[in-house]
Scaffold this active site. Sequence first.
Site, short mmCIF file in Angstrom:
data_model
loop_
_atom_site.label_atom_id
_atom_site.label_comp_id
_atom_site.label_asym_id
_atom_site.label_seq_id
_atom_site.Cartn_x
_atom_site.Cartn_y
_atom_site.Cartn_z
N CYS A 274 -32.73 51.12 -7.82
CA CYS A 274 -33.23 50.77 -9.17
C CYS A 274 -32.77 51.71 -10.28
CB CYS A 274 -34.75 50.74 -9.14
SG CYS A 274 -35.39 49.44 -8.08
N1 LIG Z 1 -35.87 48.42 -3.17
C1 LIG Z 1 -36.77 48.60 -4.10
O1 LIG Z 1 -37.57 49.50 -3.97
C2 LIG Z 1 -36.86 47.70 -5.33
C3 LIG Z 1 -37.97 47.87 -6.19
C4 LIG Z 1 -38.09 47.04 -7.29
C5 LIG Z 1 -37.12 46.07 -7.55
N2 LIG Z 1 -36.05 45.92 -6.72
C6 LIG Z 1 -35.10 44.86 -7.04
O2 LIG Z 1 -35.23 43.81 -6.09
C7 LIG Z 1 -33.96 43.21 -5.83
C8 LIG Z 1 -33.67 43.25 -4.34
O3 LIG Z 1 -33.62 44.60 -3.92
P1 LIG Z 1 -33.79 45.05 -2.43
O4 LIG Z 1 -34.01 46.51 -2.48
O5 LIG Z 1 -34.77 44.20 -1.72
O6 LIG Z 1 -32.32 44.74 -1.85
P2 LIG Z 1 -31.87 44.68 -0.32
O7 LIG Z 1 -30.41 44.94 -0.33
O8 LIG Z 1 -32.77 45.51 0.52
O9 LIG Z 1 -32.14 43.17 0.09
C9 LIG Z 1 -31.47 42.10 -0.47
C10 LIG Z 1 -31.26 41.04 0.62
O10 LIG Z 1 -30.66 39.91 0.01
C11 LIG Z 1 -29.75 39.37 0.93
N3 LIG Z 1 -28.82 38.50 0.21
C12 LIG Z 1 -27.77 38.83 -0.56
N4 LIG Z 1 -27.20 37.73 -1.09
C13 LIG Z 1 -27.93 36.68 -0.66
C14 LIG Z 1 -27.82 35.28 -0.85
N5 LIG Z 1 -26.87 34.74 -1.62
N6 LIG Z 1 -28.73 34.49 -0.24
C15 LIG Z 1 -29.69 35.02 0.54
N7 LIG Z 1 -29.84 36.35 0.76
C16 LIG Z 1 -28.96 37.17 0.18
C17 LIG Z 1 -29.11 40.55 1.59
O11 LIG Z 1 -28.51 40.23 2.83
C18 LIG Z 1 -30.33 41.48 1.75
O12 LIG Z 1 -30.98 41.27 2.97
C19 LIG Z 1 -32.97 43.97 -6.69
O13 LIG Z 1 -32.80 43.31 -7.90
C20 LIG Z 1 -33.67 45.29 -6.95
O14 LIG Z 1 -33.24 45.90 -8.15
C21 LIG Z 1 -35.90 46.72 -5.61
#
Ligand SMILES: NC(=O)c1ccc[n+]([C@@H]2O[C@H](COP(=O)([O-])OP(=O)(O)OC[C@H]3O[C@@H](n4cnc5c(N)ncnc54)[C@H](O)[C@@H]3O)[C@@H](O)[C@H]2O)c1
Length: 439
Positions: A274
């Site tokens: 983030c």
């Molecule tokens: N990790 C955190 O603590 C956090 C906190 C707040 C917000 N976010 C936001 O949430 C969002 C996701 O982050 P995350 O940390 O969960 O990412 P992550 O990489 O852990 O998970 C994302 C998942 O999406 C999958 N993916 C990618 N493309 C895809 C598609 N076309 N169809 C289906 N699945 C697909 C990936 O394989 C992966 O499993 C981001 O925008 C991030 O900025 C993350």
Amino acid sequence: MTHRAALLQKIESHTVTVGVIGLGYVGVPLVLAFAEKGIGVLGFDIDARKIVALNEGRSYIPQFASERIQAINRAKRFTATNDFGRLRDCDAILICVPTPLTHTRDPDLSYVASTTEQIRSNLRPGQLVVLESTTYPGTTDELVRGILEKSGLLCGRDFFLAFSPEREDPGNKAYTTATTPKVVGGCDQDAGDVAEALYAQIIGKVVRVSSAAVAEAAKITENVFRAVNIALVNELKIVYERMGVDVWEVLDVAATKPFGFMRFNPGPGLGGHCIPLDPFYLSWKAREYGVDTHFVELAGEVNRKMPAYVVERLQQGLNQRRKSVNGSRVLLLGMAYKKDVGDTRESPAFEIAQQLLALGAEINYHDPFVATLPDTRSWPGQPKLDSLPLTPQVLASQDAVVIVTDHTQVDYQSVQKHAQLIVDTRGVYRGAHTNVVKA
Ligand SMILES: NC(=O)c1ccc[n+]([C@@H]2O[C@H](COP(=O)([O-])OP(=O)(O)OC[C@H]3O[C@@H](n4cnc5c(N)ncnc54)[C@H](O)[C@@H]3O)[C@@H](O)[C@H]2O)c1
């Protein structure tokens, strides 16, 4: 019955089926939150290994125990799939895919766009779609809506669209998905109402805002606030170090003021999905409006220089011992981007490692949560390294130990006893010590 009434009825009777797309750090806790409340969930991902793991009841995120996945599987409340045709079976679809930056540091919305295309081909009247991925204000109402309406269905008339930012804080024991207030903004009144009703099933406090753009801006504001304040203390750390003043003592003192001061800690640079990335989504969008985001850019500049500062402090420490970085054995302690988690995304440890390798150091590491360094964008094609045990022999065999992440389970007393030189970026050792350099 109207779409709104039908969906509200399903939500309130827990007969709603929720689809979660992107089963990562954000998607998995949402799956658990809904399924553990008795709501049926379909999880979608393009990574086949994650689908298999979840269906076999194996968690790949350490803070979520496999037993919790097994329990929702047994109760038949959850199935993971890569058959996106099953999006038609969902009443509400939550998008939790990554929003990284391109190599030129512009927003990479390709994951959101391709996911939305998948939803478009399976969209049916009455569904709710919520974007959870962090992004710039306007994404939901411009990009997502634009793609979905190519189906011929109209937002507001045929389907509902909203934005609700995730506030996951991995490793935070005080706040879980259920106890962290959740912001919800709809593209119209009905969408806001149904999205609010859905999240109210799993979250203690839902904060309803007037639009999707306000919700998007609120999330970016939270992350910009952190990035700027961390940059400020990082800059203060360098100034005070030159003055011979210990920044950690200064912060301990300033934090005794019960009002008007909020503590942030300096560190080796930003990490995680983030804070290092999201603020630049705002900068990029601001340029469309002819506005510069000086604070965001400046914070990025200061924070990005921190790994080089750590390397400089290590060089100084070795120099005092008549050693050079070239040929020195350096153990990095903590490769994850923050305390007590195994997430290495954007971790400054990799930038520090790259800089030390370029100077000719021999690199090793210890991290209780990272058994082997993943071959990622941050560590491309580098030798596969495994975490070394933190024995007195290993510690003594290193010319220096750089504390990048301060995991709770590391025995720092033992580290101090056996290491020749420690570069401490986390304020682990307070006061002056002959073998500790603060960085
Ligand atoms: N990790 C955190 O603590 C956090 C906190 C707040 C917000 N976010 C936001 O949430 C969002 C996701 O982050 P995350 O940390 O969960 O990412 P992550 O990489 O852990 O998970 C994302 C998942 O999406 C999958 N993916 C990618 N493309 C895809 C598609 N076309 N169809 C289906 N699945 C697909 C990936 O394989 C992966 O499993 C981001 O925008 C991030 O900025 C993350």
